[in-house]
Motif scaffolding. Structure first.
Motif, short mmCIF file in Angstrom:
data_model
loop_
_atom_site.label_atom_id
_atom_site.label_comp_id
_atom_site.label_asym_id
_atom_site.label_seq_id
_atom_site.Cartn_x
_atom_site.Cartn_y
_atom_site.Cartn_z
N GLY A 1 0.81 -1.22 0.00
CA GLY A 1 0.00 0.00 0.00
C GLY A 1 0.84 1.26 0.00
N THR A 2 2.01 1.21 0.54
CA THR A 2 2.88 2.39 0.53
C THR A 2 3.85 2.36 -0.65
N TYR A 3 4.17 1.18 -1.14
CA TYR A 3 5.16 1.07 -2.22
C TYR A 3 4.58 1.53 -3.56
N VAL A 4 3.36 1.10 -3.88
CA VAL A 4 2.78 1.42 -5.19
C VAL A 4 2.58 2.93 -5.35
N PRO A 5 1.92 3.62 -4.42
CA PRO A 5 1.80 5.08 -4.60
C PRO A 5 3.15 5.80 -4.57
N ALA A 6 4.06 5.32 -3.76
CA ALA A 6 5.38 5.96 -3.72
C ALA A 6 6.09 5.79 -5.04
N ARG A 7 5.97 4.61 -5.63
CA ARG A 7 6.61 4.37 -6.93
C ARG A 7 5.98 5.25 -8.01
N GLN A 8 4.64 5.41 -7.99
CA GLN A 8 3.97 6.26 -8.97
C GLN A 8 4.41 7.71 -8.80
N HIS A 9 4.51 8.17 -7.56
CA HIS A 9 4.96 9.53 -7.30
C HIS A 9 6.39 9.73 -7.82
N TYR A 10 7.25 8.73 -7.57
CA TYR A 10 8.63 8.80 -8.02
C TYR A 10 8.69 8.86 -9.55
N GLN A 11 7.85 8.08 -10.22
CA GLN A 11 7.86 8.09 -11.68
C GLN A 11 7.38 9.43 -12.22
N LYS A 12 6.38 10.03 -11.57
CA LYS A 12 5.90 11.35 -12.00
C LYS A 12 6.99 12.40 -11.82
N GLU A 13 7.70 12.34 -10.70
CA GLU A 13 8.78 13.30 -10.46
C GLU A 13 9.89 13.12 -11.49
N GLN A 14 10.21 11.88 -11.82
CA GLN A 14 11.24 11.62 -12.83
C GLN A 14 10.79 12.14 -14.20
N ALA A 15 9.50 12.01 -14.51
CA ALA A 15 8.97 12.51 -15.78
C ALA A 15 9.05 14.04 -15.82
N LYS A 16 8.74 14.70 -14.70
CA LYS A 16 8.86 16.16 -14.65
C LYS A 16 10.30 16.61 -14.85
N ILE A 17 11.22 15.91 -14.21
CA ILE A 17 12.64 16.26 -14.34
C ILE A 17 13.09 16.05 -15.78
N ALA A 18 12.66 14.96 -16.41
CA ALA A 18 13.03 14.71 -17.80
C ALA A 18 12.45 15.79 -18.71
N TYR A 19 11.22 16.22 -18.46
CA TYR A 19 10.59 17.28 -19.25
C TYR A 19 11.37 18.59 -19.12
N GLN A 20 11.77 18.93 -17.89
CA GLN A 20 12.54 20.16 -17.67
C GLN A 20 13.90 20.09 -18.39
N GLU A 21 14.54 18.95 -18.32
CA GLU A 21 15.83 18.79 -19.00
C GLU A 21 15.67 18.87 -20.52
N THR A 22 14.56 18.34 -21.04
CA THR A 22 14.30 18.41 -22.48
C THR A 22 14.06 19.87 -22.89
N LEU A 23 13.31 20.62 -22.07
CA LEU A 23 13.09 22.04 -22.37
C LEU A 23 14.41 22.81 -22.39
N LYS A 24 15.29 22.51 -21.44
CA LYS A 24 16.60 23.16 -21.42
C LYS A 24 17.39 22.83 -22.67
N ALA A 25 17.32 21.58 -23.10
CA ALA A 25 18.05 21.18 -24.30
C ALA A 25 17.49 21.87 -25.54
N PHE A 26 16.16 21.96 -25.64
CA PHE A 26 15.56 22.63 -26.79
C PHE A 26 15.87 24.12 -26.80
N THR A 27 15.89 24.75 -25.63
CA THR A 27 16.25 26.17 -25.53
C THR A 27 17.68 26.37 -25.99
N LEU A 28 18.58 25.54 -25.55
CA LEU A 28 19.98 25.63 -25.97
C LEU A 28 20.10 25.42 -27.48
N LEU A 29 19.35 24.46 -28.00
CA LEU A 29 19.36 24.19 -29.43
C LEU A 29 18.82 25.38 -30.22
#
Length: 154
Positions: free
Chosen positions: A99-127
């Motif tokens: 019960g604590t692992y599944v929501p925590a894993r989903q939260h972690y995946q969402k945070e990782q997706a946000k970080i990846a999106y921010q890094e992609t925006l930085k890369a596109f801005t640099l490009l």
């Protein structure tokens, strides 16, 4: 010869293979005042048993059985237990962990997706910035080509 016989009796006594008469013989032997040095370690033991036997005979009372509470606790602890309730505890812990692992894993995946999106925006801005610099340089090249053609091809 007597010393060897006593040593054999002691060995048999320690292995619990002596009769009551042999034990009485050992108790009488160790009540002597002069003993070999190697047998002095057994003197207190046999003198104690002899004095206890004499006390029993004088009073006519049997000693109370020895009660060892620590030994009783160990025996009770080793008794077979009902283990049905342990399964329910294990199941509750498993549900809690899942019960604590599944929501925590989903939260972690969402945070990782946000970080990846921010890094992609930085890369596109640099490009984009580098593309603007590159197109500005191409503009200068076009002007240079136009000037060159005017000079060499009038």
């Amino acid at each position: 010869m007597e010393l060897q016989k006593i040593k054999n009796l002691i060995d048999r006594y320690l292995e619990a293979k002596t009769s009551l008469e042999e034990e009485a013989l050992l108790q009488n032997y160790f009540s002597k005042t002069q003993l070999p040095e190697e047998l002095l370690v057994y003197k207190d033991l046999f003198v104690f048993f002899k004095s206890e036997r004499q006390e029993e005979q004088m009073t006519g009372l049997q000693p109370l059985p020895f009660k060892n509470e620590a030994l009783d606790q160990i025996i009770r602890a080793q008794a077979p237990r009902k283990r049905k309730h342990y399964w329910s505890h294990a199941a509750a812990i498993a549900v809690l962990i899942l019960g604590t692992y599944v929501p925590a894993r989903q939260h972690y995946q969402k945070e990782q997706a946000k970080i990846a999106y921010q890094e992609t925006l930085k890369a596109f801005t640099l490009l984009a910035n580098n593309y603007k610099k590159a197109t500005a340089a191409v503009g200068y090249l076009e002007e240079f080509e136009a000037a060159k053609t005017k000079i060499y091809n009038p």
